[in-house]
Structures are given as structure tokens and as C-alpha cells.
Design an enzyme around this catalytic site. Structure first.
Site, PDB file in Angstrom:
ATOM      1  N   GLY A  72      -7.601   0.200   3.382  1.00 23.38           N
ATOM      2  CA  GLY A  72      -8.443   1.235   2.804  1.00 23.38           C
ATOM      3  C   GLY A  72      -9.661   1.590   3.630  1.00 23.38           C
ATOM      4  O   GLY A  72      -9.994   2.759   3.796  1.00 23.38           O
ATOM      5  N   ASN A 152     -14.500   1.347  -7.743  1.00 23.85           N
ATOM      6  CA  ASN A 152     -13.996  -0.015  -7.589  1.00 23.85           C
ATOM      7  C   ASN A 152     -14.771  -1.038  -8.405  1.00 23.85           C
ATOM      8  O   ASN A 152     -14.269  -2.135  -8.656  1.00 23.85           O
ATOM      9  CB  ASN A 152     -14.029  -0.424  -6.110  1.00 23.85           C
ATOM     10  CG  ASN A 152     -15.374  -0.181  -5.467  1.00 23.85           C
ATOM     11  OD1 ASN A 152     -15.870   0.943  -5.442  1.00 23.85           O
ATOM     12  ND2 ASN A 152     -15.986  -1.221  -4.937  1.00 23.85           N
ATOM     13  N   GLN A 180      -8.412   1.948  -5.468  1.00 23.48           N
ATOM     14  CA  GLN A 180      -8.291   1.261  -6.761  1.00 23.48           C
ATOM     15  C   GLN A 180      -7.331   1.968  -7.717  1.00 23.48           C
ATOM     16  O   GLN A 180      -6.866   1.361  -8.685  1.00 23.48           O
ATOM     17  CB  GLN A 180      -9.669   1.133  -7.417  1.00 23.48           C
ATOM     18  CG  GLN A 180     -10.624   0.214  -6.699  1.00 23.48           C
ATOM     19  CD  GLN A 180     -10.184  -1.241  -6.704  1.00 23.48           C
ATOM     20  OE1 GLN A 180      -9.413  -1.672  -7.547  1.00 23.48           O
ATOM     21  NE2 GLN A 180     -10.673  -2.013  -5.743  1.00 23.48           N
ATOM     22  N   SER A 200      -4.825   1.263  -0.023  1.00 25.10           N
ATOM     23  CA  SER A 200      -4.693  -0.083   0.530  1.00 25.10           C
ATOM     24  C   SER A 200      -3.641  -0.860  -0.244  1.00 25.10           C
ATOM     25  O   SER A 200      -3.639  -0.850  -1.481  1.00 25.10           O
ATOM     26  CB  SER A 200      -6.033  -0.817   0.456  1.00 25.10           C
ATOM     27  OG  SER A 200      -5.950  -2.075   1.075  1.00 25.10           O
ATOM     28  N   HIS A 202      -2.975  -4.187  -0.555  1.00 24.24           N
ATOM     29  CA  HIS A 202      -3.198  -5.488  -1.196  1.00 24.24           C
ATOM     30  C   HIS A 202      -3.796  -5.370  -2.595  1.00 24.24           C
ATOM     31  O   HIS A 202      -3.985  -6.373  -3.275  1.00 24.24           O
ATOM     32  CB  HIS A 202      -4.050  -6.401  -0.305  1.00 24.24           C
ATOM     33  CG  HIS A 202      -5.495  -6.050  -0.235  1.00 24.24           C
ATOM     34  ND1 HIS A 202      -6.460  -6.747  -0.916  1.00 24.24           N
ATOM     35  CD2 HIS A 202      -6.146  -5.079   0.447  1.00 24.24           C
ATOM     36  CE1 HIS A 202      -7.653  -6.233  -0.657  1.00 24.24           C
ATOM     37  NE2 HIS A 202      -7.482  -5.215   0.160  1.00 24.24           N
ATOM     38  N   THR A 238       1.115  -1.301  17.532  1.00 25.46           N
ATOM     39  CA  THR A 238       2.445  -1.718  17.101  1.00 25.46           C
ATOM     40  C   THR A 238       2.572  -1.654  15.587  1.00 25.46           C
ATOM     41  O   THR A 238       1.716  -2.151  14.854  1.00 25.46           O
ATOM     42  CB  THR A 238       2.730  -3.160  17.580  1.00 25.46           C
ATOM     43  OG1 THR A 238       2.593  -3.210  19.003  1.00 25.46           O
ATOM     44  CG2 THR A 238       4.139  -3.589  17.189  1.00 25.46           C
ATOM     45  N   CYS A 326     -16.395  -6.646  -1.149  1.00 26.04           N
ATOM     46  CA  CYS A 326     -16.923  -6.393   0.188  1.00 26.04           C
ATOM     47  C   CYS A 326     -18.417  -6.661   0.288  1.00 26.04           C
ATOM     48  O   CYS A 326     -18.965  -6.753   1.372  1.00 26.04           O
ATOM     49  CB  CYS A 326     -16.641  -4.951   0.592  1.00 26.04           C
ATOM     50  SG  CYS A 326     -14.877  -4.557   0.603  1.00 26.04           S
TER      51      CYS A 326
END
Length: 394
Positions: A72, A152, A180, A200, A202, A238, A326
Site C-alpha cells: 500500500g 485505517n 483498508q 495491500s 496483507h 523481478t 505504522c
């Protein structure tokens, strides 16, 4: 961990067994680099593209509008910087809100150092952005509006469709941070007038280190990482094949029975809110009561410190937070809580509890019980609360 109650799913989620099963082969026997020229690798490239289609279909996008990223924060940085640099000859004014994730706010601060002008919009006491204020802030040199889909910390869902409509009426690009919201509420990028969207993996039981940026076809945006032709030359590096496959599988799981799951999570959320409001005096629910993520509960408790509350809950095996993961190391109160008008002393006593589709009613009740005990214990040690209680007796 035995007896663990995990109530911090906004910070991250566990990788589901179905996702682990889907990605395991790409660490072991199917480990090739999909950019390589031989058949072993080209087969992987087809599977990456199939995963891209799964994700695109979930939000009503085209496959070529999905660009895989590291998550994110990277997607937010790319959206703002890429657009700002691409359209710098057209204008250098961006509109956002004061409750955005720091991935947006700090990128805006960076752009200000480069000569861009940012308008940071106020929100109301529930964290909602005023659509009229957005329109009033538009200038001839406005190139981008960036307002998050859902906050969030306090879970408030913004009027994304209306914001996008206003942006398009004025010929302005609209970006939303949906980190979120993705997988928790229905999102259609066309119906909601979204031009760019950050996601994101996860947050929805996919691995860490994978996300995507939706970029509507026709939008010119500068490349974010240089050095290779991956992601149609826009984001070199990659391809994270296990991450991509995991994100697609997690998306499939999120899409399956989404409405029913949202209803169940909402019921659990409301039960937890009702218990805390009823049983813990001097508590305040933060965020909008109805326009809210189905899994988000955020309270402030007077006369206590949020960090002390987290420590007591941790001793009972309950994982929670006092705001964004965060910024968990910061001693400052949440910028979101300050933006909705809470004074510092109350904002310091915040608690965020976020559920998942795996959370049970038993866990919710155990959490409510633990919060009640912890708040009572902390207030018993607080001279401020003692003075307050005495003054309200007489």
C-alpha cells in the site's frame, strides 16, 4: 500462541491456509523468473496474468489496469509522485484530507518541497470529508484529488463515488487509498469514478510485500521503479510470483460470500461497540456509526493512556492497537483523532480493535470483558479520575 485473541487485523492478517497452499509451489518446484525466455518461465507468466485478471474482475477493472507493487505505501507513493511529475506542466496543486495515511501525507510533504501546493481538507467529528469543501478547493491548476476510501484508524468510509464525480466534472484525476477497504466492502472502480486505487495484500490474508495500484487506461503516469520491463515498463523488479498468486487467492476468498461475511462482521462489531458503550463509562466511539468498515471498533477512554491499556490487554493475550501500526512507536496522539476534534488528553486514551472473518462471538465478549477490567484498573490508579469521581459525587 495459546489463548491468543487477535484483534488487530487492520495492522495485518494471518495468511490463510488456502493461500499458503496456493503459493507453496511457487517457492519450491515452480520457482522460475517469469521474465525469462524458456517455457518453464513462460508458464509462470501466464499464471501471473490469470491472477491479474482475478483481481481486475473483483473491482470491475481491466487486466492491463492492474500494476503489482510491494504494498500500500508503495502504491500511494507511486500514485502521487507519478501523477505529480507527469502533470507538472499542467499544474502543481493537489487536494487531500488531514486524516490520510502517512504514506499519503508524507508524500505530499515531499512534493511541497519540490514546489507543489497541497490543500489539506478538514473532516467533521466523524471523520467524513465534506464533498462541498472539495469542490470549493478546486483551482485551475489542480491536477489530483486523493482521499482515502476508508480510514485505517477510525474506520469511517468516505463518499468516494461523489468525490470521484466532482473530480471528473472538473477534469481532475481521482486517487483513493483503499488499503483498508479492499476485500471488506464492495468496490467498483467504474461505478465509483476511481482513476487510481492503492491496495495491500496483507490486510486480506495474503502475504506481506504484495499489493497493486489500479491505473485507469489512458492516464499518463511516470514509472515508479526504473531498470526493467516488468509491469509494462512502469514498475521494474523481478515479479513476486508467490505474492501475486497469494493476493489473487485471497481476493477469491474475499469475493466468496462477501455480503454474508460483511453482515456477520458488522453484527460482531456492533455487539462489541454496544457492550463497551454500556459497560465502560466515559468512553467515546470514534468514527461514523453507520458509514464504517464492518470490522472496525475505535474508542477513546477518558482518564487513561492508550499504551497502558494495550499492555494490560496484552497480558491477557489480546492483540490490539491505539492507532495505525505504522505509527505505533510514536508518543504523539493520532493525527486522525486530533483532526476529528478530540483534545490531546482524550486522544491519548484511544483503542483500536479490528476483527476478521475468523473472529468469534466468544472472542468479542472476552475482549469486551478485558477492556472493562483494564479501564477500571487504570482509572483506579489515576488521580485525575479520582478527582473527577469526587467532584461528581457531591
Amino acid at each position: 500462541m495459546k489463548n491468543l485473541i487477535y484483534m488487530d487485523n487492520a495492522a495485518t492478517t494471518r495468511v490463510k491456509p488456502e493461500v499458503m497452499e496456493a503459493i507453496r509451489p511457487y517457492f519450491e518446484e515452480r520457482y522460475a523468473n517469469p521474465s525469462s525466455p524458456y517455457t518453464f518461465a513462460s508458464n509462470l507468466s501466464k499464471e501471473v496474468e490469470a491472477a491479474r485478471k482475478t483481481i481486475a474482475d473483483f473491482i470491475g477493472a481491466r487486466e492491463n489496469e492492474i500494476y503489482f507493487t510491494g504494498g500500500g505505501s508503495e502504491s500511494d507513493n507511486w500514485a502521487l509522485n507519478g501523477l505529480a511529475f507527469s502533470l507538472r506542466e499542467k499544474g502543481r496543486h493537489i487536494i487531500t484530507s488531514k486524516i490520510e495515511h502517512h504514506a499519503i501525507l508524507h508524500t505530499c510533504e515531499y512534493l511541497e518541497k519540490l514546489g507543489y501546493e497541497i490543500t489539506y481538507l478538514d473532516v467533521d467529528e466523524n471523520g467524513l470529508v465534506d464533498v462541498g469543501a472539495i469542490e470549493a478547493a478546486i483551482r485551475p491548476d489542480t491536477i489530483l484529488i486523493s482521499v482515502m476510501f476508508a480510514n485505517n484508524e477510525i474506520g469511517t468510509i468516505e463518499p468516494v463515488k461523489e468525490i470521484g464525480r466532482i473530480a471528473h466534472e472538473h477534469g481532475i484525476i481521482f486517487h483513493t487509498d483503499a488499503v483498508q477497504a479492499y476485500g471488506h466492502v464492495k468496490i467498483d472502480v467504474n461505478e465509483m469514478n476511481i482513476d487510481l486505487m492503492s491496495v495491500s495484500g496483507h490486510k486480506i490474508h495474503a502475504p506481506k510485500g504484495i499489493g497493486f495500484l489500479f491505473i485507469r487506461s489512458g492516464i499518463k503516469i511516470e514509472s515508479f521503479i526504473h531498470g526493467g520491463g516488468q509491469e509494462r515498463g512502469k514498475r521494474a523488479g523481478t515479479t513476486n510470483v508467490p505474492g501475486v498468486i497469494g493476493l489473487a487467492k485471497a481476493t477469491e476468498l474475499a469475493a466468496d460470500g462477501l455480503e454474508k461475511r460483511v453482515g456477520r462482521e458488522t453484527d460482531l462489531r456492533n455487539h462489541l461497540i454496544e457492550r463497551i458503550e454500556k459497560e465502560v463509562p466515559h468512553s467515546k466511539l470514534n468514527g461514523d456509526r453507520t458509514e464504517r468498515l464492518p470490522n472496525n471498533v475505535n474508542f477513546c477512554f477518558r482518564f487513561i493512556e492508550g499504551e497502558s491499556l494495550l499492555l494490560l490487554l496484552d497480558k491477557e493475550g489480546i492483540c490490539a492497537s491505539s492507532g495505525s501500526a505504522c505509527t505505533s512507536g510514536s508518543l504523539d496522539p493520532s493525527h486522525v483523532l486530533l483532526a476529528i476534534g478530540l483534545p490531546h488528553e482524550i486522544a491519548h486514551g484511544s483503542l483500536r480493535l479490528t476483527l476478521s472473518d475468523e473472529t468469534t462471538m466468544e472472542e468479542v465478549d472476552a475482549t469486551a470483558d478485558a477492556v472493562k477490567r483494564a479501564v477500571e484498573r487504570l482509572r483506579a490508579m489515576s488521580p485525575l479520575y479520582e478527582d473527577f469521581a469526587k467532584s461528581n459525587k457531591g
